[in-house]
Every structure is written in C-alpha cells, then in structure tokens.
Design an enzyme around this catalytic site. Structure first.
Site, mmCIF file in Angstrom:
data_model
loop_
_atom_site.group_PDB
_atom_site.id
_atom_site.type_symbol
_atom_site.label_atom_id
_atom_site.label_comp_id
_atom_site.label_asym_id
_atom_site.label_seq_id
_atom_site.Cartn_x
_atom_site.Cartn_y
_atom_site.Cartn_z
ATOM 1 N N GLU A 214 0.831 -1.209 0.000
ATOM 2 C CA GLU A 214 0.000 0.000 0.000
ATOM 3 C C GLU A 214 0.864 1.256 0.000
ATOM 4 O O GLU A 214 0.662 2.171 -0.794
ATOM 5 C CB GLU A 214 -0.910 0.004 1.233
ATOM 6 C CG GLU A 214 -1.754 1.252 1.364
ATOM 7 C CD GLU A 214 -2.734 1.399 0.209
ATOM 8 O OE1 GLU A 214 -3.610 0.540 0.088
ATOM 9 O OE2 GLU A 214 -2.623 2.362 -0.575
ATOM 10 N N ASP B 224 1.160 4.085 -2.984
ATOM 11 C CA ASP B 224 0.795 5.494 -2.814
ATOM 12 C C ASP B 224 1.931 6.407 -3.285
ATOM 13 O O ASP B 224 1.695 7.382 -4.007
ATOM 14 C CB ASP B 224 0.471 5.788 -1.341
ATOM 15 C CG ASP B 224 -0.828 5.122 -0.896
ATOM 16 O OD1 ASP B 224 -1.666 4.819 -1.764
ATOM 17 O OD2 ASP B 224 -0.999 4.899 0.314
ATOM 18 N N SER C 223 -7.402 2.524 -3.643
ATOM 19 C CA SER C 223 -6.106 2.886 -3.065
ATOM 20 C C SER C 223 -5.209 3.584 -4.061
ATOM 21 O O SER C 223 -4.354 4.375 -3.677
ATOM 22 C CB SER C 223 -5.344 1.615 -2.698
ATOM 23 O OG SER C 223 -5.546 1.282 -1.391
ATOM 24 N N ASP D 59 -17.033 12.694 -17.163
ATOM 25 C CA ASP D 59 -18.175 11.897 -16.710
ATOM 26 C C ASP D 59 -17.973 10.447 -17.149
ATOM 27 O O ASP D 59 -17.652 10.185 -18.312
ATOM 28 C CB ASP D 59 -19.447 12.479 -17.343
ATOM 29 C CG ASP D 59 -20.708 11.976 -16.677
ATOM 30 O OD1 ASP D 59 -20.600 11.201 -15.703
ATOM 31 O OD2 ASP D 59 -21.799 12.368 -17.137
ATOM 32 N N ILE D 60 -18.148 9.517 -16.215
ATOM 33 C CA ILE D 60 -18.009 8.089 -16.535
ATOM 34 C C ILE D 60 -19.411 7.512 -16.658
ATOM 35 O O ILE D 60 -20.225 7.630 -15.733
ATOM 36 C CB ILE D 60 -17.221 7.355 -15.424
ATOM 37 C CG1 ILE D 60 -15.851 8.010 -15.203
ATOM 38 C CG2 ILE D 60 -17.081 5.861 -15.756
ATOM 39 C CD1 ILE D 60 -14.937 8.028 -16.402
ATOM 40 N N GLY E 108 -23.820 12.352 -15.506
ATOM 41 C CA GLY E 108 -23.922 13.086 -14.242
ATOM 42 C C GLY E 108 -23.391 12.244 -13.097
ATOM 43 O O GLY E 108 -22.759 11.201 -13.307
ATOM 44 N N ASP F 67 -23.054 9.603 -10.173
ATOM 45 C CA ASP F 67 -23.608 8.282 -9.892
ATOM 46 C C ASP F 67 -22.846 7.662 -8.728
ATOM 47 O O ASP F 67 -21.706 8.025 -8.457
ATOM 48 C CB ASP F 67 -23.537 7.385 -11.146
ATOM 49 C CG ASP F 67 -22.130 7.270 -11.690
ATOM 50 O OD1 ASP F 67 -21.270 6.667 -11.013
ATOM 51 O OD2 ASP F 67 -21.861 7.800 -12.799
#
Ligand SMILES: *[C@@H]1O[C@H](CO)[C@@H](O)[C@H](O)[C@H]1NC(C)=O
Ligand SMILES: *[C@@H]1O[C@H](CO)[C@@H](O)[C@H](O)[C@H]1NC(C)=O
Ligand SMILES: *[C@@H]1O[C@H](CO)[C@@H](O)[C@H](O)[C@H]1NC(C)=O
Ligand SMILES: *[C@@H]1O[C@H](CO)[C@@H](O)[C@H](O)[C@H]1NC(C)=O
Ligand SMILES: *[C@@H]1O[C@H](CO)[C@@H](O)[C@H](O)[C@H]1NC(C)=O
Ligand SMILES: *[C@@H]1O[C@H](CO)[C@@H](O)[C@H](O)[C@H]1NC(C)=O
Length: 644
Positions: A287, A291, A561, A602-603, A621, A623
C-alpha cells in the site's frame, strides 16, 4: 441529544425512593439491552466511580454552515480558512456552560478542587463513591457482564439532572451506554489488489489497457509536466498505517518509469505515535509503495509528507478496529479531548492507547497537535460503517469537517467491494441484514470528505477513450473481486451540496432495487439501500492494472487505493499553482466540485456489483459508482484558479 424531556409520571412512580425531585428530569434512558448483557447486581455504595460529564459543545449545529461558508464558491468568505485556535474555541463548551455545571456540582457538594478539566476540553471529571454519584444523578448503578466477551462494566437504566442545566450537558459516563460487541476481525485494511505485471514501455501509450504507467496517467488526465520551482509549503500528505514503503522499491520504480526523479527521493517523515518507515525491502508494504509510486510522478519536485501512524503493535492491525483517531489527534490537539456523541477523546475500546503496554511499543504519550496538517491529504484505508458504532464515526466525521475549516482537502478511497463490504463482514458475502442489503464504507459516508472511486481502461481501449467503472470478477486478474465502492450512507443524510446531483440520479436513472428510508428501516420491504443517505463516491480516478514495484518485484495493483493518491496529487498541483498566484489552499473540495461537474470526465459505462446484485449503474452526471467522474487537469485548474 438523546433526551427524553418530561418526567411527571416517572417522578411519581419512583418517589418512594426519594430520587427525582421536582427540578430533576431524565437526561438519558436505555430502552433496549442486548441479551449479551447480564445484570449481575447493584453497585456497592462504597465503590469508587470516575465520572465524566460531557459538556454541550458550542455551535455544532452550525458546523456545516461554517464549512460551506469557507468552501462554497458562491460564499463571500470562500477560502478564508480558520486558525486551529478559532476552530477549537468555536466548538468548545461556552464559559456559561462550564460555569453552570460547576455551580451545580459545587452546590451538590463536589468542590472545585475535585473537578478536573483541561483547556478546550469538553468534559469535567471527578472521582466519587457510588453513593455520592447516585445521589447526584438520582439513579442506581448496576454491574453488567458481557456473556460473550466477559467484559464487565457498570451502567444505569436512566439518570436525572436538574432541568436548568440540561442544555449544558451532552451525556454522563458511566451512563446508560453498554459497549457494543467486540469483533475479532481486523477491518483496517488497505484498499488494494495484486496481479503479475507484463513488461511495458514506460513512455509508450500503446499498452495502457494492460498496465497503467505514469505516462498513461498523465495522458488520461492531461497532466502537464511539473514546474521546476515549487513552494516549500505545499507537501502532499499521505496517511499510512501498518504498511511501510521501502527505498529500494521506490528507486526501482523511479529507475524504470520516472528517471527524472532522483534515486533516493523519499517522503518527509511525520511519524505519529511510534510509526516508522522505511522498511527493508523484504518487509515492504504494498500500500505504502503504491501510494508513493503514484504520487511522486505527478507532484515531483513537490515533496510528500508521510503520516506513518501508530506503533508496530497497533499498526499490525489486528489489535483494534478503530482507525484515524490517533492520526487526527496528531493534527489537531483539541481532538484529543474533544467530546461529541457520547465520546471524549479516543475510544480505548477501538483506538490504540499510549503509552503502549505491549513491550517494544511506543512508550511516549499520545501525540496531540504535533503536526500542522498539509494542504491536501490522501488516505487509502478504511472499513465499513457496520464495523464501528455510529457515535464513533460521527465524532470522527466532525473532525474531518474541522480540517476542512482549516483549509485541508482530505481525499479517501471509496472501497473495493462495490456496494458490498469485504467477504465475511457481517454476512459471508459482506452485506447487511439478510445478506442482500448494501454495506456503505467508513469513513467515506462522512459528508465532509471527498471520496474517490475507481475507473479502468478496459482491454482494447486507449487513454483517449472514456474510461469505465472498474469491475474485475473474482480471480481476474486479482485474487478477489474488485468493484468501485459506492452507495448511500446509513448514518448521514444527503448534504445540500450533492442534493441536486443525487435527486437527478434517482429521477433519470432510478435503480431498479427496492429501497428503505432511514437506518431504522434497514431492509424494510426488501429495501437494499437507504434512499435518504449521503451518496458516495464524489469523484473517481484510474485504479486498475497499476504498474508498480514492491518487495523488489514488479506487479500490477488495483484498488481505489490507487485512485486516491492520483486525484490528491492533481489537487496538490492545483494548490501549487494557486500559491504561486498568491492564492490559498482549497480546503473541502466537494461544494466546488459539485458546482463544476463539467471539469470532470463523466463516466457512463460500468457498474459496482455486490450483495448478489449488479450494484448501481454509472450514468450521465453523478452516480454512486464513479461520482462526478475523473479529473480533467486543465479544466479543474481553470475552475480553481478562477476562485479567490
Ligand atoms: C460494600 O463493600 C464494603 C467494603 O468492601 C463491605 O464492607 C460491605 O459489606 C459491602 N456492602 C454490600 C451491601 O455488599
Ligand atoms: C471564557 O473564559 C476564558 C478564561 O476564563 C476567557 O479567556 C474567555 O475570554 C472567556 N470567553 C468568553 C466568550 O467570555
Ligand atoms: C480518579 O482516580 C483515579 C485513580 O486514583 C485517577 O487515576 C484519576 O486521575 C482520578 N480522576 C480524577 C478526575 O480525579
Ligand atoms: C518506447 O516507446 C517510445 C514511444 O512510443 C518509443 O520511442 C521507444 O522506441 C520505445 N522504446 C522501446 C525500448 O521500445
Ligand atoms: C510557508 O508558510 C509560512 C507560514 O505559514 C511562511 O512564513 C513562509 O514564508 C512560507 N514559505 C513559503 C516558501 O511560502
Ligand atoms: C464497459 O464496462 C464493461 C464492464 O462493466 C466492460 O466489460 C466493457 O469493456 C466496457 N466498455 C468499454 C467501451 O470500455
């Protein structure tokens, strides 16, 4: 407050005990006692009790308004953040409250010399015998024994205080509360996955559908190269717990993917309560490596600040279920003693206790207000709302609000299990109720943080194509199933800043599932989500097939992550530009983001399955899968540079 106001009937009923007098009213009453708890008998009147009186905080009802005042772009006070001192004094109990409670106690025979209270602290404490305390609160204390864990505690059914001071007291401990059941499993997992990495060309964009490199990320979000001179005051904060980066892994990554970043580049340490880093390469934490390997290529030569939190015993994650409180204590000294929702300071049942009693643990005192928070903080950890009592989460959520008031932007990974929790959390499938009810993530549902969901470049797609919500079935390519965490809180209502976006989602893309309204109705009529809850995530970024190095090996990683440090790094770059233009940091981002959805990509393809369902669907929009969408660096820069 959990106050039952009237007492007429009750005073009569118990008058033979000479308990409530005319001016005393019930302050708290327990209505349900879990069958785990066995009442073993009254407390002996000579037993000592340490009493904590949680004082009513000032202005908590205005906290949201204060936050909007400095974070909503339509406010004349946009960007006029508060000092830590201003925050502490605004919410601390008023002098009137402190004086009223002390006067009452003094009058009842508890002299000032016995009362203890620290600066800004929300409680007054004193030691007394059970007899004295029972007289004061017109109550009877009982011993309780938890049949499942063996834990012993004392509590009352109800207690009374004079009506005239009721407005000044939040709650009293010991009071009516019996601790919730403790859980065996650790909930404090980093949010990520793991798969083999194909060999890729670090500068080519031809293979971004197989492995995401820094070049792919820069292309996806149109991130220009960094400026060569940077502010000394804009280090990006990265939270880690129990996972440590290794310098060898960072060097391998830089050498392979970002040769312009010098070997040996490392984060500035801000170690908290015995946290330490780096680790030898064989003990490296994926992790933490992930990062830093995502953030450095975007922010360098800006620096990173590592908030490595908790000593190795607590960091190892199996000892306590709580998270973030010791971190928040280190950023805000007043939080160490802050009382709200029935808790003062850290909760010893969920949070680490320092000095650590484990040998080799951190022997210093709990760090309080040790570090000034960075302008932007990236957090890739969390659990489920279900894991912890609501009061623990609400107290912590207020603290995120205070960071926003001080100008810090906090971004948190929305979870990797779609609408579910991790397998085995509550039900075997990680869901609530009968196993069909969606399980919201914590601390994500807190309305004062910015949640980052995950997107993916599916095979055959390029960085020029729109991304999709990530969904990887179990075993492909990761061991466990992976879907972007999203849904609706059971604890918090819909905040104003997202009300229109959520309403539009329900109006134009109404999910086919039955729903319930409010946590107390969970599962009612087959409902699987709370129609009245705060929706998350707020935004998204790529979180799949990330090329990285850990323990000397190259891998592909996935998870929200990864999405979080990407988005946080972009915000940090924007803050950098603002500082250079003589402007300030950004604080809580959501009000501006929801007003400027056009600045995000937008996805509209994909879902976040879980709980035996397809989860929610992406839609034009906002979601509850990918929020408002992924970053468009030039457009976001434009939006934020045009603000004061
Ligand atoms: C209460 O405790 C004292 C001291 O231990 C003991 O002498 C007394 O008998 C106890 N009273 C009851 C009612 O158990
Ligand atoms: C409250 O009391 C403190 C110290 O006793 C004092 O410094 C402060 O000015 C008082 N605040 C108000 C609002 O009266
Ligand atoms: C109450 O007594 C305990 C044990 O002696 C002590 O640790 C604690 O500080 C005391 N608390 C107060 C408020 O006086
Ligand atoms: C990597 O890709 C770049 C850009 O497409 C190309 O110029 C370079 O020759 C490639 N390197 C290798 C080793 O294939
Ligand atoms: C950093 O901030 C401090 C005070 O917050 C200020 O005194 C200093 O000039 C700043 N440094 C830079 C390089 O902006
Ligand atoms: C849309 O998402 C689905 C997964 O939900 C994926 O299989 C498909 O490839 C995506 N389509 C595109 C064009 O990316």
């Amino acid at each position: 407050m959990k106050v039952l106001p009237t007492l007429a009937g009750l005073s009569l009923a118990v008058s033979s005990l000479a308990l409530p007098t005319s001016d005393h009213v019930v302050h708290e009453r327990r209505t349900v006692t879990h069958s785990r708890w066995e009442k073993t008998g009254p407390v002996n009147e000579t037993e000592p009790i340490m009493v904590r009186i949680g004082l009513t905080q000032s202005n908590l009802d205005r906290a949201y308004q204060y936050l909007m005042d400095v974070s909503d772009s339509v406010s004349p006070n946009y960007g006029k953040f508060w000092t830590p001192e201003q925050v502490a004094s605004t919410f601390a109990p008023s002098n009137e409250t402190v004086a009223a409670v002390r006067k009452w106690l003094n009058g009842a025979g508890v002299e000032n010399s016995r009362l203890s209270q620290t600066k800004h602290s929300g409680w007054i404490a004193f030691n007394a015998t059970a007899q004295e305390v029972e007289g004061l609160f017109h109550t009877q204390y009982y011993h309780y024994h938890d049949r499942t864990s063996g834990v012993k505690t004392i509590a009352t059914h109800e207690y009374h205080i004079p009506q005239s001071i009721q407005q000044h007291i939040d709650y009293i401990k010991p009071g009516v509360l019996l601790p919730p059941a403790s859980k065996k499993r650790s909930k404090r997992r980093p949010r990520m996955q793991k798969a083999p990495q194909p060999s890729v060309n670090a500068t080519s964009l031809a293979t971004c559908d197989q492995a995401i490199t820094p070049a792919c990320i820069a292309a996806l979000y149109q991130i220009p190269p960094s400026d060569s001179t940077v502010s000394a005051n804009n280090s990006l904060g990265v939270f880690e717990e129990g996972s440590m980066y290794s310098q060898e892994d960072l060097n391998l990554f830089f050498g392979n993917f970002t040769p312009w970043i010098p070997q040996g580049t490392k984060p500035q340490p801000a170690f908290i309560d015995g946290g330490t880093a780096p680790a030898p390469v064989e003990d490296a934490g994926t992790e933490s490596n992930l990062d830093f390997q995502l953030a450095y290529p975007i922010v360098y030569p800006q620096t990173l600040t590592l908030y490595q939190t908790d000593d190795k015993f607590y960091g190892a994650s199996t000892i306590v279920d709580g998270l973030f409180n010791t971190f928040l204590d280190a950023l805000d000294g007043s939080y160490c003693t802050y009382c709200a929702y029935g808790e003062c300071g850290d909760d010893p049942k969920y949070d680490p206790t320092y000095p650590d009693k484990f040998s080799g643990g951190y022997t210093g005192q709990l760090m309080c207000g040790t570090y000034k928070p960075t302008n932007v903080i990236s957090i890739s950890y969390g659990g489920q709302e279900y894991d912890l009592p609501a009061y623990y989460q609400q107290r912590q959520c207020n603290e995120f609000l205070k960071l926003g008031l001080q100008g810090t932007s906090v971004l948190i990974a929305s979870g990797d299990d779609g609408v579910a929790g991790p397998l085995g959390d509550d039900n075997t499938n990680g869901c609530l109720g009968d196993g069909s009810v969606f399980s919201p993530t914590w601390p994500n549902s807190c309305p004062y943080i910015t949640n980052v969901g995950a997107t993916k470049v599916y095979p055959g797609q390029t960085v020029a194509d729109p991304e999709s919500a990530v969904y990887d079935p179990p075993g492909h390519p990761y061991f466990s199933e992976f879907a972007s965490g999203g849904g609706f809180s059971n604890i918090y209502g819909i905040p104003d800043y997202q009300a229109a976006a959520v309403a539009e989602y329900f109006k134009s893309h109404n999910p086919s599932y039955p729903y319930y309204e409010g946590q107390s109705n969970m599962g009612k009529n087959g409902g699987v989500y709370n129609r009245l809850g705060r929706g998350y995530p707020d935004i998204a970024a790529n979180g799949d097939n990330i090329a990285m190095f850990s323990e000397g090996q190259n891998f592909l990683e996935g998870g929200t992550s990864a999405s979080t440090p990407i988005f946080a790094s972009i915000i940090n770059r924007i803050v950098e530009k603002r500082l250079a233009a003589g402007k300030g940091a950004l604080g809580f981002l959501n009000p501006v983001l929801y007003r400027n959805a056009h600045a995000l990509n937008d996805i509209t393809n994909g879902t976040n399955p879980g709980c035996g369902s397809d989860g929610f669907s992406t839609a034009p929009g906002w979601d509850p899968v990918t929020g408002l969408g992924t970053p468009n660096f030039p457009k976001l820069l434009d939006v934020f540079m045009n603000l004061p």
